[in-house]
Structure formats: structure tokens, C-alpha cells
Design a protein around this motif. Structure first.
Motif, PDB file in Angstrom:
ATOM      1  N   LEU A 225      47.031  51.239  28.310  1.00  0.00           N
ATOM      2  CA  LEU A 225      46.786  49.963  28.977  1.00  0.00           C
ATOM      3  C   LEU A 225      46.580  48.850  27.947  1.00  0.00           C
ATOM      4  O   LEU A 225      47.101  47.739  28.106  1.00  0.00           O
ATOM      5  N   ASP A 226      45.822  49.137  26.903  1.00  0.00           N
ATOM      6  CA  ASP A 226      45.599  48.133  25.852  1.00  0.00           C
ATOM      7  C   ASP A 226      46.907  47.741  25.177  1.00  0.00           C
ATOM      8  O   ASP A 226      47.150  46.549  24.904  1.00  0.00           O
ATOM      9  N   SER A 227      47.759  48.722  24.914  1.00  0.00           N
ATOM     10  CA  SER A 227      49.015  48.436  24.227  1.00  0.00           C
ATOM     11  C   SER A 227      49.939  47.567  25.076  1.00  0.00           C
ATOM     12  O   SER A 227      50.796  46.861  24.546  1.00  0.00           O
ATOM     13  N   ARG A 228      49.745  47.607  26.405  1.00  0.00           N
ATOM     14  CA  ARG A 228      50.584  46.808  27.300  1.00  0.00           C
ATOM     15  C   ARG A 228      49.916  45.506  27.723  1.00  0.00           C
ATOM     16  O   ARG A 228      50.446  44.782  28.564  1.00  0.00           O
ATOM     17  N   GLY A 229      48.760  45.232  27.165  1.00  0.00           N
ATOM     18  CA  GLY A 229      48.105  43.956  27.427  1.00  0.00           C
ATOM     19  C   GLY A 229      47.313  43.886  28.709  1.00  0.00           C
ATOM     20  O   GLY A 229      46.947  42.788  29.148  1.00  0.00           O
ATOM     21  N   VAL A 230      47.026  45.029  29.329  1.00  0.00           N
ATOM     22  CA  VAL A 230      46.215  45.028  30.551  1.00  0.00           C
ATOM     23  C   VAL A 230      44.755  44.767  30.176  1.00  0.00           C
ATOM     24  O   VAL A 230      44.201  45.431  29.307  1.00  0.00           O
ATOM     25  N   ASP A 231      44.156  43.794  30.839  1.00  0.00           N
ATOM     26  CA  ASP A 231      42.766  43.411  30.582  1.00  0.00           C
ATOM     27  C   ASP A 231      41.863  44.259  31.477  1.00  0.00           C
ATOM     28  O   ASP A 231      41.759  44.019  32.673  1.00  0.00           O
ATOM     29  N   THR A 232      41.213  45.275  30.906  1.00  0.00           N
ATOM     30  CA  THR A 232      40.328  46.136  31.685  1.00  0.00           C
ATOM     31  C   THR A 232      38.912  45.577  31.618  1.00  0.00           C
ATOM     32  O   THR A 232      38.394  45.291  30.543  1.00  0.00           O
ATOM     33  N   ARG A 233      38.287  45.432  32.784  1.00  0.00           N
ATOM     34  CA  ARG A 233      36.929  44.894  32.879  1.00  0.00           C
ATOM     35  C   ARG A 233      36.041  45.938  33.553  1.00  0.00           C
ATOM     36  O   ARG A 233      36.244  46.262  34.725  1.00  0.00           O
ATOM     37  N   PHE A 234      35.060  46.433  32.846  1.00  0.00           N
ATOM     38  CA  PHE A 234      34.165  47.444  33.401  1.00  0.00           C
ATOM     39  C   PHE A 234      32.843  46.804  33.822  1.00  0.00           C
ATOM     40  O   PHE A 234      32.429  45.775  33.291  1.00  0.00           O
ATOM     41  N   GLY A 235      32.183  47.439  34.780  1.00  0.00           N
ATOM     42  CA  GLY A 235      30.974  46.857  35.339  1.00  0.00           C
ATOM     43  C   GLY A 235      31.254  45.562  36.078  1.00  0.00           C
ATOM     44  O   GLY A 235      30.361  44.739  36.272  1.00  0.00           O
ATOM     45  N   THR A 236      32.490  45.401  36.513  1.00  0.00           N
ATOM     46  CA  THR A 236      32.925  44.151  37.142  1.00  0.00           C
ATOM     47  C   THR A 236      33.734  44.451  38.398  1.00  0.00           C
ATOM     48  O   THR A 236      34.540  45.375  38.426  1.00  0.00           O
ATOM     49  N   SER A 237      33.508  43.640  39.434  1.00  0.00           N
ATOM     50  CA  SER A 237      34.297  43.769  40.645  1.00  0.00           C
ATOM     51  C   SER A 237      34.514  42.386  41.245  1.00  0.00           C
ATOM     52  O   SER A 237      34.223  41.372  40.614  1.00  0.00           O
ATOM     53  N   VAL A 238      35.015  42.354  42.456  1.00  0.00           N
ATOM     54  CA  VAL A 238      35.289  41.098  43.149  1.00  0.00           C
ATOM     55  C   VAL A 238      34.087  40.727  44.017  1.00  0.00           C
ATOM     56  O   VAL A 238      33.590  41.548  44.788  1.00  0.00           O
ATOM     57  N   ARG A 239      33.624  39.490  43.886  1.00  0.00           N
ATOM     58  CA  ARG A 239      32.527  38.991  44.719  1.00  0.00           C
ATOM     59  C   ARG A 239      33.064  38.308  45.964  1.00  0.00           C
ATOM     60  O   ARG A 239      32.459  38.376  47.035  1.00  0.00           O
ATOM     61  N   GLU A 240      34.220  37.646  45.839  1.00  0.00           N
ATOM     62  CA  GLU A 240      34.855  36.980  46.969  1.00  0.00           C
ATOM     63  C   GLU A 240      36.328  36.779  46.664  1.00  0.00           C
ATOM     64  O   GLU A 240      36.714  36.515  45.520  1.00  0.00           O
ATOM     65  N   ALA A 241      37.156  36.934  47.691  1.00  0.00           N
ATOM     66  CA  ALA A 241      38.594  36.699  47.550  1.00  0.00           C
ATOM     67  C   ALA A 241      38.989  35.510  48.411  1.00  0.00           C
ATOM     68  O   ALA A 241      38.513  35.342  49.530  1.00  0.00           O
ATOM     69  N   THR A 242      39.860  34.662  47.861  1.00  0.00           N
ATOM     70  CA  THR A 242      40.367  33.511  48.589  1.00  0.00           C
ATOM     71  C   THR A 242      41.882  33.481  48.464  1.00  0.00           C
ATOM     72  O   THR A 242      42.482  34.277  47.727  1.00  0.00           O
ATOM     73  N   ALA A 243      42.503  32.538  49.141  1.00  0.00           N
ATOM     74  CA  ALA A 243      43.960  32.400  49.059  1.00  0.00           C
ATOM     75  C   ALA A 243      44.392  31.958  47.670  1.00  0.00           C
ATOM     76  O   ALA A 243      45.555  32.158  47.282  1.00  0.00           O
ATOM     77  N   ASP A 244      43.481  31.355  46.908  1.00  0.00           N
ATOM     78  CA  ASP A 244      43.835  30.824  45.581  1.00  0.00           C
ATOM     79  C   ASP A 244      43.417  31.732  44.432  1.00  0.00           C
ATOM     80  O   ASP A 244      43.796  31.473  43.286  1.00  0.00           O
ATOM     81  N   GLY A 245      42.626  32.754  44.703  1.00  0.00           N
ATOM     82  CA  GLY A 245      42.195  33.616  43.624  1.00  0.00           C
ATOM     83  C   GLY A 245      40.975  34.435  43.997  1.00  0.00           C
ATOM     84  O   GLY A 245      40.612  34.551  45.167  1.00  0.00           O
ATOM     85  N   VAL A 246      40.327  35.003  42.986  1.00  0.00           N
ATOM     86  CA  VAL A 246      39.165  35.862  43.216  1.00  0.00           C
ATOM     87  C   VAL A 246      37.995  35.414  42.351  1.00  0.00           C
ATOM     88  O   VAL A 246      38.164  35.025  41.189  1.00  0.00           O
ATOM     89  N   HIS A 247      36.812  35.444  42.960  1.00  0.00           N
ATOM     90  CA  HIS A 247      35.572  35.222  42.229  1.00  0.00           C
ATOM     91  C   HIS A 247      35.047  36.582  41.800  1.00  0.00           C
ATOM     92  O   HIS A 247      34.802  37.456  42.642  1.00  0.00           O
ATOM     93  N   LEU A 248      34.879  36.781  40.509  1.00  0.00           N
ATOM     94  CA  LEU A 248      34.415  38.060  40.004  1.00  0.00           C
ATOM     95  C   LEU A 248      32.890  38.132  40.028  1.00  0.00           C
ATOM     96  O   LEU A 248      32.197  37.119  40.085  1.00  0.00           O
ATOM     97  N   SER A 249      32.380  39.354  39.953  1.00  0.00           N
ATOM     98  CA  SER A 249      30.936  39.552  40.004  1.00  0.00           C
ATOM     99  C   SER A 249      30.225  38.996  38.776  1.00  0.00           C
ATOM    100  O   SER A 249      29.021  38.774  38.811  1.00  0.00           O
ATOM    101  N   ASP A 250      30.973  38.748  37.687  1.00  0.00           N
ATOM    102  CA  ASP A 250      30.351  38.161  36.490  1.00  0.00           C
ATOM    103  C   ASP A 250      30.387  36.642  36.512  1.00  0.00           C
ATOM    104  O   ASP A 250      30.015  35.986  35.528  1.00  0.00           O
ATOM    105  N   GLY A 251      30.853  36.047  37.619  1.00  0.00           N
ATOM    106  CA  GLY A 251      30.865  34.601  37.777  1.00  0.00           C
ATOM    107  C   GLY A 251      32.187  33.934  37.470  1.00  0.00           C
ATOM    108  O   GLY A 251      32.375  32.754  37.793  1.00  0.00           O
ATOM    109  N   GLU A 252      33.130  34.643  36.888  1.00  0.00           N
ATOM    110  CA  GLU A 252      34.427  34.045  36.537  1.00  0.00           C
ATOM    111  C   GLU A 252      35.309  33.922  37.778  1.00  0.00           C
ATOM    112  O   GLU A 252      35.296  34.771  38.666  1.00  0.00           O
ATOM    113  N   PHE A 253      36.097  32.854  37.830  1.00  0.00           N
ATOM    114  CA  PHE A 253      37.108  32.701  38.876  1.00  0.00           C
ATOM    115  C   PHE A 253      38.471  32.932  38.251  1.00  0.00           C
ATOM    116  O   PHE A 253      38.808  32.329  37.216  1.00  0.00           O
ATOM    117  N   VAL A 254      39.259  33.808  38.861  1.00  0.00           N
ATOM    118  CA  VAL A 254      40.602  34.111  38.377  1.00  0.00           C
ATOM    119  C   VAL A 254      41.602  33.629  39.409  1.00  0.00           C
ATOM    120  O   VAL A 254      41.629  34.122  40.544  1.00  0.00           O
TER     121      VAL A 254
END
Length: 435
Positions: A225-254
Motif C-alpha cells: 500500500l505504501d509503495s502505491r501511495g495509499v494513505d493509511t490512517r489508523f485510529g481514525t474513522s468517519v465522523r460524518e459523511a456529506t455529498a461533498d466529502g467526509v469529516h474524519l474523527s481527527d477533525g480533518e475534512f476530506v
């Protein structure tokens, strides 16, 4: 006197193997009926390759009429089981109600996507358990890259080129590993996206990928996964999903248009409606896979809480290996209930696991021997060819063509988003009214 009727509910790994074994041992002595919404058995481990364009969709299916001689296939969705009357009610392929009497019943209704009470997930995420879901994802990946090519808005382009997978277990890891190669190929066919970053995020609350498997397999998968550039985030999940993206449990919006839900499975909730004892949502059975106080009813696979003899006090996990073995044992014990042979308790020996990571990469531990890279790939593909109960030549041919030709990056348009809502997606049947 009429022949006894054995009704099997569901053609997943357990139900299919029960029907297949009975078709070989009880054909002529009993009427064997298999109720399923589709006329095929779905070999779920190949779905990531369907979604990434390596395999054509029908390669992951095995025809029930072709491979189950002597078994009556009834296309329908179960809506009730009347235990006192020994009748199974179902809705047929054209929406008409019907029912069947049974002398022996095998409950192998499988599992559904595990849902969590997260705002917006049901509306904006899509699961990955069925053939329609894999087909939808295949089209969706292609569509997002093509739409990104059409827009001059850099923010929209970035969002369409961002893909979020929730769940780094077996399914989520394979989906991310396979599909990142598919989007890389698609992007290379669009010169306007030459400098556009394609992001894949893999989220899990655990501390590593494949947390349920051996640590060494996790390390192998993480390196790929690392060699292919996949960003793995542990201890992290989705707090809310919207039509424009997802709010992660660490506070980031993607910002993204792609949320792929692979957090695991749960037993079909309809099991609770039978009024029988359950454990963790699964029907309680004895070591012979029979339901207590109902010797005519057996359960196996994800629907059954089968005692695990290797872990006293625990039940077997919901894996294909267990489902296949339990389906075969149910057939044997049903035959024994009619005086043919002796019943046997469930026993198993762990043969190891294989994880296909796309390209020439895989992780495997056959008989607990850790393997990685091309050798693990050979073992993984060999295992799948040996395990799939049909279609082997066509699957092998697609794999050979994949190594010689480029993939076809086209949208088939066969599955609209409305056809694969997360809250009702299920690889099996049993959709009670109002669910």
C-alpha cells in the motif's frame, strides 16, 4: 410415500456447499430445494478484481443450475419461516408470494454490511459485498476520473480524484490495493490529468491493516500500500459523511465523491425474527449444527453461532473457510438424520489465509508459512482456482489476458447508485418488509 424435502435458504458459501454435497449423496432419496434471489453462487473473493477491471463480472459467478444437478432452484427472497408448520414463505422473481413445506431446513442466509450510527454514511457510502456493488464501483471509479478530466475547477478535480475506503480488514485492504492500480491506469489515459494527484485513503480504528490476520501479513500488505501511495490512517474513522466529502474523527475534512464502506459484516437481522436463541445475532446451534429443540432445522455459515472446538467458549468467525466446511457437514448430518451414516461434530484446522494485493503482489500464509510477493501471488491464485466451484478456465484466461493486454476503462452503466443503497445491501436474501 413422497420423498422428504430438504429446503436450503441462501446460496452463499455454506448454502451452496450444502446443496452441492446433498446433490451428490441424496439425489433421488430426497427432494433438494435451494431458494436464492439469483441463479448463481457469488465467489466474493474475486470482487476486488471485478471492481478494478481485471475480471469480467460473470467470472465471479457460478451457475446454480449448471453445477447443482438434481437440485431444484427457486428464485425468490425469503420473507418468513413458520417453524411450527414447517413452511418457508418467499416472494418469487416476479413479486408473487409463495411458500414451501420442508422436512429439513438449512438456514444459511449469510450476512449484510455492518452499519454504524454515523450521520450521512447510509446516504453517501456504498458497500462492497455484492456483484452489483462491485460493478457500481467499477463504473464509479471510471466516471470520477472522466469527470475530473472535464472540469477546470481545481477543487472539484481534486475531490473527484480522492477515494476514501473505511475498514482496513480483508475486504478494504484488497479494494484499496486493487483499485488504486485501476485509477492510476485511468489517469494515464487523460493527458489533462498528467499532474493531478490521485489520493486513496484507507481508514481504520485498529492500529494496522488486516488486524484480524497474522502480523507478518499486515507488514506485507502495508509495504504494498505504501509503495502505491495509499494513505493509511489508523485510529481514525468517519465522523460524518456529506455529498461533498467526509469529516474524519481527527477533525480533518476530506473533499471526495467516493466513500467505500468495508467495515465488516453482521448476521442478517432477520435471524432475530425467528424467535430462536441467538448469540451475537447468529442462531445458536450445537456442535452438529442443529438448532436446539428443532432437530429438523440446521444452520451454518454467517447465520450460525457454531461452537469453535479450537477456542472453548468461542464461536467460529464469519469466514468462507468455515462456511464451506459447515455447509458440507450440514449435508452429512442431514443424511445421518435419515439413517444414512452417523452425525459428526464440527471440527476444523486452520489452513491459513491469502490476500490478493493486485498486480504481482499478495500476502499468504498457507499452513502458516508466511509468503509475500510473486510467490504469494501464485499461491493466492492457485487457491482461488481450486476453491471456486466452476468457471476456472474463464478466470484463468482473464488473468492471462490481463498480463498481455491493457484493461478496458469504460463505464457499462448497468448499476445506478439507487440500486446499491448501503442500508439494504446484502449478498443473500431475507429482506423483511419495512427494513
Amino acid at each position: 410415500m413422497s420423498r422428504p424435502r430438504i429446503v436450503i435458504v441462501g446460496a452463499g458459501f455454506a448454502g451452496y456447499q450444502a446443496a452441492r454435497t446433498l446433490s451428490r449423496t441424496a439425489r433421488g432419496a430426497a427432494e433438494i430445494v435451494l431458494i436464492n434471489p439469483t441463479d448463481y453462487f457469488l465467489y466474493v473473493p474475486l470482487l476486488p478484481e471485478v471492481a478494478s477491471g481485471v475480471l469480467e463480472p460473470r467470472r465471479a459467478t457460478v451457475s446454480l443450475p449448471d453445477t447443482l444437478p438434481g437440485v431444484r432452484i427457486v428464485l425468490g427472497e425469503i420473507d418468513r419461516i413458520d417453524l411450527p408448520e414447517r413452511r418457508v414463505g418467499y416472494v418469487d422473481a416476479e413479486g408473487s408470494p409463495a411458500d414451501l413445506r420442508y422436512d429439513r431446513l438449512v438456514v444459511s442466509i449469510g450476512s449484510v454490511n455492518k452499519l454504524l450510527p454515523i450521520p450521512g454514511v447510509n446516504e453517501h457510502a456504498h458497500g462492497f459485498r455484492t456483484l452489483p456493488e462491485a460493478l457500481y464501483l467499477r463504473d464509479h471509479l471510471t466516471r470520477q476520473i472522466e469527470l475530473a478530466d472535464l472540469t477546470d475547477d481545481s477543487a472539484e478535480r481534486a475531490a473527484r480524484c480522492t477515494f476514501v475506503v473505511v475498514g482496513a480488514g480483508y475486504t478494504g485492504t484488497e479494494v484499496a490495493a486493487h483499485c488504486v492500480t485501476a485509477t492510476d491506469l485511468l489517469v494515464r489515459r487523460h493527458p489533462r490529468l498528467a499532474n493531478q494527484e490521485v489520493r486513496w485513503l484507507l481508514l481504520d480504528l485498529a492500529d494496522r491493516v488486516l488486524p484480524e490476520l497474522d502480523q507478518r501479513m499486515s507488514v506485507t500488505a502495508q509495504k504494498v500500500l505504501d509503495s502505491r501511495g495509499v494513505d493509511t490512517r489508523f485510529g481514525t474513522s468517519v465522523r460524518e459523511a456529506t455529498a461533498d466529502g467526509v469529516h474524519l474523527s481527527d477533525g480533518e475534512f476530506v473533499a471526495t465523491r467516493s466513500l467505500i464502506w468495508c467495515v465488516g459484516v453482521r448476521p442478517d437481522p432477520v435471524v432475530d425474527e425467528l424467535g430462536l436463541a441467538t448469540l451475537k445475532g447468529r442462531l445458536v446451534v450445537d456442535e452438529f449444527l442443529a438448532v436446539p429443540r428443532h432437530p429438523e432445522v440446521f444452520a451454518c455459515g454467517d447465520a450460525a453461532a457454531v461452537p469453535d472446538p479450537s477456542r472453548p467458549g468461542e464461536i467460529t468467525p464469519m469466514t468462507a473457510q468455515h462456511a464451506v466446511r459447515q455447509g458440507k457437514l450440514v449435508a452429512r448430518n442431514i443424511a445421518a438424520s435419515y439413517g444414512h451414516g452417523s452425525p459428526a461434530p464440527y471440527r476444523h484446522k486452520d489452513l491459513g489465509f491469502v490476500v490478493d494485493l493486485g498486480g504481482a503482489q499478495a500476502a499468504a500464509n498457507p499452513l502458516h508459512v508466511p509468503l509475500s510477493g510473486p510467490l504469494a501471488k501464485v499461491v493466492t491464485r492457485g487457491y482461488h482456482l481450486a476453491s471456486i466451484p466452476g468457471n476456472r478456465v474463464r478466470v484463468a484466461a482473464d488473468w492471462m489476458l490481463e498480463s498481455l493486454l491493457s484493461r478496458q476503462g469504460v463505464q457499462l452503466g448497468l448499476v445506478p447508485p439507487s440500486a446499491v443503497p448501503l442500508e439494504t445491501s446484502s449478498p443473500e436474501l431475507f429482506h423483511p418488509v419495512g427494513r
